[in-house]
Each structure stands twice: as C-alpha cells, then as structure tokens.
Design a protein around this motif. Structure first.
Motif, PDB file in Angstrom:
ATOM      1  N   ASP A   7       0.903  -1.389  -0.005  1.00 19.09           N
ATOM      2  CA  ASP A   7       0.147   0.195   0.052  1.00 19.09           C
ATOM      3  C   ASP A   7       0.951   1.345   0.041  1.00 19.09           C
ATOM      4  O   ASP A   7       0.980   2.024   0.955  1.00 19.09           O
ATOM      5  N   THR A   8       1.332   1.412  -1.025  1.00 17.28           N
ATOM      6  CA  THR A   8       2.416   2.838  -1.217  1.00 17.28           C
ATOM      7  C   THR A   8       1.482   4.014  -1.538  1.00 17.28           C
ATOM      8  O   THR A   8       1.817   5.087  -1.522  1.00 17.28           O
ATOM      9  N   TYR A   9       0.256   3.823  -1.815  1.00 15.25           N
ATOM     10  CA  TYR A   9      -0.686   5.022  -2.156  1.00 15.25           C
ATOM     11  C   TYR A   9      -0.503   5.751  -0.484  1.00 15.25           C
ATOM     12  O   TYR A   9      -0.368   6.948  -0.463  1.00 15.25           O
ATOM     13  N   SER A  10      -1.022   5.247   0.546  1.00 17.11           N
ATOM     14  CA  SER A  10      -1.000   5.652   1.621  1.00 17.11           C
ATOM     15  C   SER A  10       0.344   6.140   2.307  1.00 17.11           C
ATOM     16  O   SER A  10       0.381   7.356   2.822  1.00 17.11           O
ATOM     17  N   ALA A  11       1.585   5.498   1.971  1.00 16.53           N
ATOM     18  CA  ALA A  11       2.942   6.000   2.401  1.00 16.53           C
ATOM     19  C   ALA A  11       3.059   7.071   1.630  1.00 16.53           C
ATOM     20  O   ALA A  11       3.613   7.968   2.310  1.00 16.53           O
ATOM     21  N   LYS A  13       1.543   9.319   0.076  1.00 16.53           N
ATOM     22  CA  LYS A  13       0.688  10.523   0.449  1.00 16.53           C
ATOM     23  C   LYS A  13       1.251  11.175   1.643  1.00 16.53           C
ATOM     24  O   LYS A  13       1.331  12.253   1.943  1.00 16.53           O
ATOM     25  N   LYS A  14       1.401  10.303   2.775  1.00 12.80           N
ATOM     26  CA  LYS A  14       1.831  10.634   3.920  1.00 12.80           C
ATOM     27  C   LYS A  14       3.229  11.574   3.681  1.00 12.80           C
ATOM     28  O   LYS A  14       3.489  12.348   4.423  1.00 12.80           O
ATOM     29  N   GLU A  71      -3.690  10.780  -6.683  1.00 17.25           N
ATOM     30  CA  GLU A  71      -5.037  10.547  -6.849  1.00 17.25           C
ATOM     31  C   GLU A  71      -5.548  10.248  -8.344  1.00 17.25           C
ATOM     32  O   GLU A  71      -6.557   9.301  -8.190  1.00 17.25           O
ATOM     33  N   ALA A  74      -5.008   6.533  -7.600  1.00 19.86           N
ATOM     34  CA  ALA A  74      -5.885   5.859  -6.945  1.00 19.86           C
ATOM     35  C   ALA A  74      -7.236   5.647  -7.478  1.00 19.86           C
ATOM     36  O   ALA A  74      -8.152   4.855  -7.341  1.00 19.86           O
ATOM     37  N   TRP A  79      -3.611   0.134  -7.751  1.00 20.76           N
ATOM     38  CA  TRP A  79      -3.038  -0.935  -6.803  1.00 20.76           C
ATOM     39  C   TRP A  79      -3.698  -2.310  -6.732  1.00 20.76           C
ATOM     40  O   TRP A  79      -3.304  -3.414  -7.079  1.00 20.76           O
TER      41      TRP A  79
END
Length: 295
Positions: A7-11, A13-14, A71, A74, A79
């Motif tokens: 889950d590199t999307y969340s990472a 974005k952070k 985005e 996403a 993913w």
C-alpha cells in the motif's frame, strides 16, 4: 507463495504531505520491505539514494503535482488492478508450467519524478525492475497510456521475476550476454501480450521500432556482447546510455525490446509454444531458432 502489492498510496501521500525534514525517514521506512532485493550489491545500499537515482518522486518539490498524480492512480484503482493482474497471470503461468517454484513476491509501486526529463521523455514515464527474485519495483507517471497498461506492465515484470527465480535461468554477471537481456524483454512482452493482446502488452518504448530492419540488424549484431555495463546501450538505447554515462552504440530508445519481441515471436511460431510455456527457454536456443527461421 503470495504476491503482495504494498500500500504505497497511503505511504506516499503521507510522505508528500509531511514537513520536508521528515520525508527522508518516511521514504526509507516505505522502502524497507524491498531492501533485500539489493542483497547482492557490494556494501550497504542507501535505499533513498537508490530511489532518487531511479527517477523516484522528489522529496523537496512538486508536491502538488505528485499528490494529484497519486489521486489519478487511486481513482484508476491502480493498486487493486495490479494485484488482480499478478494473481491472474501467476495462475496462467502455473497452468503452463506445473511444479514451477514460485517465491513470495513483494511489489513496490512508486510515482516517478515529473521533472526528470529522461524519465518523462525517452522512458515515457515508466521504468520497472523485476529481475531480482521475490521483488518487483515499478516507477510510473500516470500518463493515460501508462494507466491503461498497468496490468500488462506488472505482468511483464512478473515474467522476469519467475524466469530468474530459483530453479529458473541463472543470471551470471560474469557470462550473461546482451542476447539474454534482449530475449528476457521479448519473453516478458510476449507473456503480457498473451494475456492482454499486442496493443497493451508491448512495452511502449519498443513499439516504434518493431518493424525497423536496420534497428533489428544492429541489435542482432550485439547479442554476444558481455559485460552488464554495455546492456543499457544495446537494450534501452542511446538516450539511456547517455543518461547513465555509458558509451552509446547507435540505437534508438527501446531497440532491444523491439528486437526481443521479434526474436521471441519467431521462436514461439517455430516451436508452437506459448510465451508462458517458454518461460525458462534458453536464450541461445531462442536466438538460433528465430534467426534460422528467417526472422
């Protein structure tokens, strides 16, 4: 055997929303799950430096562009699509090669650097590394053509991973030839094309040269070249060679991919095999068969 798309999307974005001073540590933490892909490198590898050298997203600029691109991916379900594609492709491969030894595979999907002229230009916003058993890294900028090809891109890298995993083809840095690299790209594209068709399955950088006889002849002339430092020029072409400080040999971007597709297609036509069945085929036999058949 499990394929895990992280889950590199969340990472990401952070990271992109964090204060600049915190981003290096956050990036290093995100990259930690793939550190063992560099296990054969001499000395300890700086994961952040590798990210930057490989056209990964920047840590000190272009935050809004990168967040918008994130985005876009996403919204496209990038993913989830890659996870399904890899699971489905593995099932196709196992049906063709029962008993295949498959490692657990970790997949790192990253945004690229929108200000990297070589990545955005000659590389068309996509690079991949699937040759280290158990790891796949894909770096991408979400141009529409790249988003459309997400599944095929992932499956291409899976083919590399399975070809060079234990029990498969051994990539010996001392003896490996340009021919092996060229054939591996052709096989990976052929596998993606087997599942997704020619339009989506061909790596974009090779498409303009698929029918260029001069490019094909030039690549064929270098198939016996050894020394991995030479491979960038012969497989990726002069633009990448110049980017990485390698002597160019007079080939356009993606030349080796185009030649690899032609050689592999000739071999598959001659033997009646599918790309999946040819996963571990010896590159020298593929080349001999292909050239003997008048490719």
């Amino acid at each position: 055997m499990t394929i895990t798309v992280l889950d590199t999307y969340s990472a990401m974005k952070k990271i992109l929303q964090a204060p600049v001073t915190n981003r290096v540590d956050l990036l290093r933490s995100m990259l930690e799950p793939v550190k063992d892909m560099y296990r054969y490198f001499p000395g300890e590898v700086d994961l952040v430096a590798m990210h930057q050298q490989a056209s990964g997203f920047p840590l000190d600029r272009d935050e809004e562009r990168c967040l918008a691109a994130l985005e876009t991916l996403a919204t496209a379900g990038a993913w989830e699509r890659m996870q399904r594609a890899l699971d489905d492709a593995l099932a196709v491969q196992l049906a063709a090669t029962p008993g295949l030894e498959v490692p657990d595979i970790t997949v790192l999907f990253l945004l690229g650097d929108p200000a990297d002229d070589h990545f955005i230009g000659p590389s068309l916003g996509m690079t991949g590394n699937g040759g280290m058993s158990g790891y796949i890294v894909i770096t991408l900028w979400p141009f529409p053509e790249n988003v459309e090809r997400l599944e095929a891109t992932a499956v291409h890298e899976l083919n590399h991973n399975l070809r060079y995993s234990p029990g498969g083809v051994v990539w010996n840095p001392m003896t490996v030839t340009v021919g092996e690299h060229v054939i591996s790209e052709g096989l990976a594209d052929a596998f993606a094309r087997q599942i997704y068709g020619d339009e989506l399955g061909c790596t974009r950088i090779g498409v303009p040269h698929l029918h260029d006889e001069a490019v094909f002849a030039k690549v064929v002339s270098g198939l016996d070249v050894t020394g991995m430092e030479n491979f960038t020029a012969w497989v990726h072409g002069d633009p990448s060679a110049e980017r990485f400080g390698v002597a160019p040999v007079g080939l356009p971007m993606g030349a080796g991919y185009a030649a690899g597709n032609r050689l592999v297609d000739a071999y598959l036509a001659a033997t009646g095999q599918s790309a999946a069945q040819a996963l571990h085929a010896d590159s020298s036999k593929i080349i001999a068969t292909a050239l003997g058949s008048g490719s």
